[in-house]
Design a protein around this motif. Structure first.
Motif: not given
Length: 260
Positions: A26-48
């Motif tokens: 993720v570069a400066s100024g990026d706007v990135v959406a992390v998508l996925g079904a529940n249980g896919s690991g998307k929130s775990t990625l952010i928390r890690t």
């Protein structure tokens, strides 16, 4: 400048590996959406990335510094999911938002003019300046979520990380989120959002990362939603619920997406 670099990441908890061999930049100024079904690991990625889930293998850099040595946490504003702004503590809207200044000014220094101006500016950005003196417990769920976003904005972060900010909130609050985040991005801020669906935030999103079964399954242009989420009558609002039970947008690899 690189804001977040993730290389060959594996992470999990309770003896379970949830993320496997994840690479993300993720570069400066990026706007990135992390998508996925529940249980896919998307929130775990952010928390890690934020150090809330331990890294098992791989590396994470924040603003060019290895995460394990990173200390400038005031540069990151975080809005977690499913936490009410009141949390059972009697406080005004202004007091909750002012707590977002602590990392920047220090715990023992009293608030000054710059702190008060930052609080007012953040509340104005989410459309709640007129509620600054009200008990936060009197707000609706959507307004409480807007208060949490204002708290993160008040710290003047370089990176804003939001975990499902629009889930289960009213349309007016979703529009307020979109306006506040658009202004933040226009001023050079970097944004990472975990989302079920893009909704009013779609025009803001520059890149989508789809997490599927703990891996990055797609990165690039946001894919179109599938199933009933693509129907015109779908209201784009979900109640808060456990991941295994909540209504979900099944973001998953489709023909033509970049798979890893």
């Amino acid at each position: 400048m690189s804001v977040v670099e993730v290389r060959h990441l594996a992470a999990g908890y309770d003896g379970r590996e949830i993320l496997r061999d994840v690479d993300l930049s993720v570069a400066s100024g990026d706007v990135v959406a992390v998508l996925g079904a529940n249980g896919s690991g998307k929130s775990t990625l952010i928390r890690t990335i934020l150090g809330l889930v331990p890294v098992r293998r791989g590396e994470i850099d924040l603003f060019g510094t290895a995460q394990r040595r990173f200390r400038q946490w005031s540069r990151i504003g975080y809005v977690p999911q499913r936490i009410g702004a009141g949390s059972g503590v009697p406080a005004t809207v202004g007091e909750v938002v002012a707590s977002g200044r602590l990392a920047r000014r220090g715990l023992f220094r009293p608030p000054g003019a710059a702190d008060r101006a930052a609080v007012n500016e953040a509340l104005a950005a989410v459309g709640l300046l007129d509620r600054i003196g009200d008990p936060v417990g009197t707000l609706s769920g959507g307004q409480q979520q807007r208060t949490l976003i204002a708290r993160a904005l008040a710290g003047k972060p370089d990176l804003l990380v939001l975990d499902e900010p629009t889930a289960g909130v009213d349309a007016a609050s979703q529009e307020a989120f979109a306006g506040a985040l658009t202004e933040f991005a226009a001023n050079g801020g970097t944004i990472m959002l975990v989302l079920h669906e893009l909704g009013p935030l779609r025009p803001l999103i520059g890149r989508a990362v789809v997490v599927h079964d703990g891996r990055i399954a797609h990165e690039g242009v946001p894919p179109e939603p599938a199933g009933h989420h693509a129907e015109p009558g779908h209201d784009h609002v979900h109640p808060h619920a456990d991941e295994a039970k909540a209504g979900i947008c099944e973001w998953a690899p489709t023909e033509g997406t970049k798979a890893y």
